[in-house]
Scaffold this active site. Structure first.
Site, PDB file in Angstrom:
ATOM      1  N   LYS A  50      13.274   8.854   3.727  1.00 54.59           N
ATOM      2  CA  LYS A  50      12.962   7.417   3.701  1.00 54.59           C
ATOM      3  C   LYS A  50      11.558   7.301   3.125  1.00 54.59           C
ATOM      4  O   LYS A  50      10.559   7.453   3.826  1.00 54.59           O
ATOM      5  CB  LYS A  50      13.018   6.860   5.129  1.00 54.59           C
ATOM      6  CG  LYS A  50      13.264   5.367   5.252  1.00 54.59           C
ATOM      7  CD  LYS A  50      12.258   4.474   4.559  1.00 54.59           C
ATOM      8  CE  LYS A  50      10.975   4.287   5.347  1.00 54.59           C
ATOM      9  NZ  LYS A  50       9.917   3.580   4.556  1.00 54.59           N
ATOM     10  N   PRO A  51      11.470   7.047   1.798  1.00 59.33           N
ATOM     11  CA  PRO A  51      10.129   6.989   1.181  1.00 59.33           C
ATOM     12  C   PRO A  51       9.433   5.682   1.494  1.00 59.33           C
ATOM     13  O   PRO A  51      10.060   4.719   1.961  1.00 59.33           O
ATOM     14  CB  PRO A  51      10.449   7.092  -0.310  1.00 59.33           C
ATOM     15  CG  PRO A  51      11.812   6.504  -0.454  1.00 59.33           C
ATOM     16  CD  PRO A  51      12.554   6.783   0.835  1.00 59.33           C
ATOM     17  N   CYS A 111      -5.518  11.601   3.067  1.00 59.46           N
ATOM     18  CA  CYS A 111      -5.815  11.801   4.487  1.00 59.46           C
ATOM     19  C   CYS A 111      -6.925  12.827   4.667  1.00 59.46           C
ATOM     20  O   CYS A 111      -7.501  12.915   5.743  1.00 59.46           O
ATOM     21  CB  CYS A 111      -4.558  12.236   5.209  1.00 59.46           C
ATOM     22  SG  CYS A 111      -3.791  13.630   4.379  1.00 59.46           S
ATOM     23  N   ASN A 170       0.862   7.508  -0.689  1.00 62.67           N
ATOM     24  CA  ASN A 170      -0.279   8.060  -1.434  1.00 62.67           C
ATOM     25  C   ASN A 170       0.064   9.305  -2.256  1.00 62.67           C
ATOM     26  O   ASN A 170      -0.558   9.553  -3.289  1.00 62.67           O
ATOM     27  CB  ASN A 170      -1.495   8.267  -0.527  1.00 62.67           C
ATOM     28  CG  ASN A 170      -1.248   9.245   0.578  1.00 62.67           C
ATOM     29  OD1 ASN A 170      -0.110   9.633   0.829  1.00 62.67           O
ATOM     30  ND2 ASN A 170      -2.301   9.652   1.263  1.00 62.67           N
TER      31      ASN A 170
HETATM   32  P1  NAP Z   1       2.244   4.075   7.226  1.00 65.22           P
HETATM   33  O1  NAP Z   1       2.080   2.627   7.160  1.00 65.22           O
HETATM   34  O2  NAP Z   1       2.208   4.733   8.557  1.00 65.22           O
HETATM   35  O3  NAP Z   1       3.621   4.378   6.487  1.00 65.22           O
HETATM   36  C1  NAP Z   1       4.132   5.681   6.344  1.00 65.22           C
HETATM   37  C2  NAP Z   1       5.651   5.603   6.318  1.00 65.22           C
HETATM   38  O4  NAP Z   1       6.120   5.069   7.558  1.00 65.22           O
HETATM   39  C3  NAP Z   1       6.197   4.680   5.231  1.00 65.22           C
HETATM   40  O5  NAP Z   1       7.418   5.211   4.764  1.00 65.22           O
HETATM   41  C4  NAP Z   1       6.425   3.393   5.990  1.00 65.22           C
HETATM   42  O6  NAP Z   1       7.392   2.549   5.419  1.00 65.22           O
HETATM   43  C5  NAP Z   1       6.914   3.923   7.324  1.00 65.22           C
HETATM   44  N1  NAP Z   1       6.742   2.981   8.420  1.00 65.22           N
HETATM   45  C6  NAP Z   1       5.907   1.929   8.516  1.00 65.22           C
HETATM   46  N2  NAP Z   1       6.067   1.300   9.703  1.00 65.22           N
HETATM   47  C7  NAP Z   1       7.034   1.980  10.352  1.00 65.22           C
HETATM   48  C8  NAP Z   1       7.638   1.827  11.631  1.00 65.22           C
HETATM   49  N3  NAP Z   1       7.294   0.852  12.477  1.00 65.22           N
HETATM   50  N4  NAP Z   1       8.581   2.710  11.985  1.00 65.22           N
HETATM   51  C9  NAP Z   1       8.935   3.703  11.149  1.00 65.22           C
HETATM   52  N5  NAP Z   1       8.410   3.894   9.939  1.00 65.22           N
HETATM   53  C10 NAP Z   1       7.459   3.045   9.551  1.00 65.22           C
HETATM   54  O7  NAP Z   1       1.171   4.853   6.361  1.00 65.22           O
HETATM   55  P2  NAP Z   1       0.754   4.582   4.854  1.00 65.22           P
HETATM   56  O8  NAP Z   1      -0.107   3.385   4.826  1.00 65.22           O
HETATM   57  O9  NAP Z   1       1.943   4.633   3.968  1.00 65.22           O
HETATM   58  O10 NAP Z   1      -0.076   5.902   4.529  1.00 65.22           O
HETATM   59  C11 NAP Z   1      -1.418   6.017   4.789  1.00 65.22           C
HETATM   60  C12 NAP Z   1      -1.654   6.808   6.054  1.00 65.22           C
HETATM   61  O11 NAP Z   1      -1.014   8.074   5.968  1.00 65.22           O
HETATM   62  C13 NAP Z   1      -3.114   7.105   6.267  1.00 65.22           C
HETATM   63  O12 NAP Z   1      -3.445   6.940   7.609  1.00 65.22           O
HETATM   64  C14 NAP Z   1      -3.228   8.571   5.880  1.00 65.22           C
HETATM   65  O13 NAP Z   1      -4.321   9.240   6.445  1.00 65.22           O
HETATM   66  C15 NAP Z   1      -1.927   9.100   6.330  1.00 65.22           C
HETATM   67  N6  NAP Z   1      -1.602  10.339   5.634  1.00 65.22           N
HETATM   68  C16 NAP Z   1      -1.606  11.512   6.321  1.00 65.22           C
HETATM   69  C17 NAP Z   1      -1.342  12.699   5.670  1.00 65.22           C
HETATM   70  C18 NAP Z   1      -1.343  14.015   6.394  1.00 65.22           C
HETATM   71  O14 NAP Z   1      -0.871  14.984   5.829  1.00 65.22           O
HETATM   72  N7  NAP Z   1      -1.842  14.094   7.612  1.00 65.22           N
HETATM   73  C19 NAP Z   1      -1.068  12.696   4.306  1.00 65.22           C
HETATM   74  C20 NAP Z   1      -1.076  11.481   3.634  1.00 65.22           C
HETATM   75  C21 NAP Z   1      -1.327  10.307   4.323  1.00 65.22           C
HETATM   76  P3  NAP Z   1       6.936   1.325   4.504  1.00 65.22           P
HETATM   77  O15 NAP Z   1       6.336   1.927   3.314  1.00 65.22           O
HETATM   78  O16 NAP Z   1       8.170   0.592   4.206  1.00 65.22           O
HETATM   79  O17 NAP Z   1       5.961   0.518   5.303  1.00 65.22           O
END
Ligand code: NAP
Length: 486
Positions: free
Chosen positions: A175-176, A285, A152
């Protein structure tokens, strides 16, 4: 057409994946393939960890003033190229160009902030227990770090972690997200051009997150993992990290309440709501996900929200007058649709939007109209789960006590906002909200000098301010004994 970087950045050079495999990066505005890029596997990640480990001691020993200089230089190089980087970001992520520029500017502010903080990682001396002793506490770089980041904010999430890690003296592997890896590669290039030694920053793109993450989490040389993403994946990393006792910094999901009391400055509350709800099409988020409005002003306030959201232009982020771009992919639109459908089925009313935009121009992109729902109740899915879309659900409430209880009734605790003119209530409600970050009459909570982060299932640790360095530094206590005087 823009040129994109397509290779892994490992040990100071641009490399194909060992397997030679690639994956596609898609433009969410029209579904077209932008480019194919290297698809790392566990072996590539191990190569990056080897290289980071080799670089770690030298970087930690580099004087803070020199680390600071390289950080500032990288920010300067990136700022000179900011329009191109913003274009890359909009192409891969969808947000309007003005927002992409804002994101990168804010991210680079973090690099500059931490360039300054690098110079101030002071230690402490503590009065000792005897004349022959001294108690000294110093801060040292923790070691090799990894950033795993979401789609995001493809630039900001990396820059905020990278600034702190490099300033502290930690090598970092990024790792983006697979959906938005192109900005990350550009960031790698800027730091290389700034003279960062080989191996200190590496960018490893992959469509196999769980496989490369297993390599990270099981490797005892990696000491810090800073993750921003979903709570679900955060919990997986916590489990996996326990085997090598890694330090984890977790910025996870949120479900922010946005409370408007009847004595609030409604013009101001409305402006702040539009900005905090609609930034990045609601895919943040800290997005206002549960808009609680006191009953006596609910009708008037809702009317104004509807008026504002209905007038926002939806379209391609690259067009200058567009305010609402596409969502990241088809799954994101499906999720929004399912939340809206559930709300309607349980009695909510659509006061604006509520569907995908019509017309052939946007038909191949992942668009959804800015939407207002009224009559929303705490039992609906939208009241419990992050929608991550341009939907403003309006809940009504009667008393302060009631709304605090409802706002706190969530496993998440990242950001909360409330609006009132009552000074006593400002203090009371700020302290009663179980959230890591509270906007009191404020929806613009982003600031490099502030400690951003969540409580409960929204995470562990703080990014920003001087606190942002803590995840990357160990405190060493040195007990100096046997001192004698002549
Ligand atoms: P996500 O699915 O958890 O993915 C985040 C990162 O983790 C990506 O690089 C993803 O890789 C990787 N990932 C996915 N599955 C993994 C696994 N099993 N093991 C290790 N890494 C893994 O989250 P998203 O959908 O990208 O982002 C949305 C979420 O982020 C929302 O819940 C949002 O609230 C949260 N967020 C939080 C903040 C904060 O500051 N608190 C800021 C922004 C977003 P891939 O892309 O290859 O799947």
């Amino acid at each position: 057409m823009a040129e994109y970087l397509t290779k892994l950045f490992i040990d100071g050079s641009w490399q194909d994946a060992i397997s030679g495999e690639t994956f596609a990066v898609i433009n969410p505005a029209d579904g077209s393939e932008l480019v194919r890029i290297a698809d790392a596997n566990a072996e590539d990640m191990l190569k990056a960890i080897d290289s980071a480990q080799k670089a770690q001691a030298g970087w930690a020993a580099t004087p803070a003033l020199e680390r600071s200089r390289i950080l500032r230089k990288a920010a300067e190089i990136a700022r000179a190229d900011i329009d191109r980087l913003a274009h890359v970001l909009t192409m891969e992520q969808g947000k309007p160009l003005a927002q992409a520029l804002g994101e990168i500017t804010y991210g680079l502010d973090f690099i500059e902030w931490f360039a300054e903080e690098a110079r101030r990682t002071y230690g402490t001396t503590v009065p000792s227990t005897g004349p022959d002793k001294r108690i000294v506490a110093i801060k040292q770089a923790t070691g090799v770090s990894v950033a795993i980041t979401p789609w995001n904010f493809p630039a900001l999430q990396i820059l905020r972690k990278l600034g702190a890690a490099l300033a502290a003296g930690c090598a970092m592997i990024v790792k983006p997200a697979a959906l938005t890896p192109l900005s990350a590669l550009e960031i790698g290039k800027y730091f290389a051009e700034a003279g960062l030694p080989d191996g200190v920053l590496q960018v490893v793109t992959s469509s196999r997150a769980s496989r490369v993450s297993e390599a990270i989490m099981s490797d005892s040389r990696v000491r810090v993992v800073s993750f921003t993403g979903s709570t679900e994946v955060g919990k997986v990393l916590m489990r996996e990290g326990s085997t090598t006792m890694k330090r984890l910094a977790l910025e996870l999901g949120g479900h922010a309440p946005f409370i408007v009391f009847e004595d609030a400055d409604l013009d101001h509350a409305l402006e702040q709501l539009i900005s905090v709800k609609m930034r990045n099409m609601g895919q943040t988020c800290v997005s206002a996900n549960r808009i609680f409005v006191q009953r006596s002003i609910a009708e008037e306030f809702t009317r104004r929200v509807v008026e504002r959201l209905s007038s926002m232009k939806v379209g391609f982020g690259t067009e200058s007058d567009v305010e609402v771009g596409p969502l990241i992919n088809a799954g994101a639109v499906d999720k929004v649709e399912s939340h809206v459908a559930d709300a309607i089925a349980n009695g909510a009313t659509v006061a604006a939007g509520g569907k995908r935009p019509s017309g052939a121009a946007l038909a191949n992109g992942h668009f959804y109209e800015p939407t207002v729902l009224t009559g929303v109740t705490d039992e609906m899915i939208i009241a419990r789960d992050e929608t991550f879309g341009p939907v403003a659900p309006i809940f009504e409430f009667d008393t302060e006590e009631e709304v605090i209880e409802r706002a706190n009734n969530s496993p998440f605790g990242l950001a909360a906002y409330f609006f009132t003119r009552d000074v006593n209530r400002l203090v009371r409600v700020s302290e009663a909200l179980e959230y890591g970050t509270v906007g009191a009459n404020d929806g613009s909570i982003s600031a490099v000098q502030a400690p951003f982060g969540g409580v409960k299932e929204s995470g562990i640790g703080r990014e920003g301010g001087h606190w942002g360095m803590d995840d990357y530094m160990d405190i060493k206590y040195i007990s100096l004994a046997g001192l004698t005087r002549p």
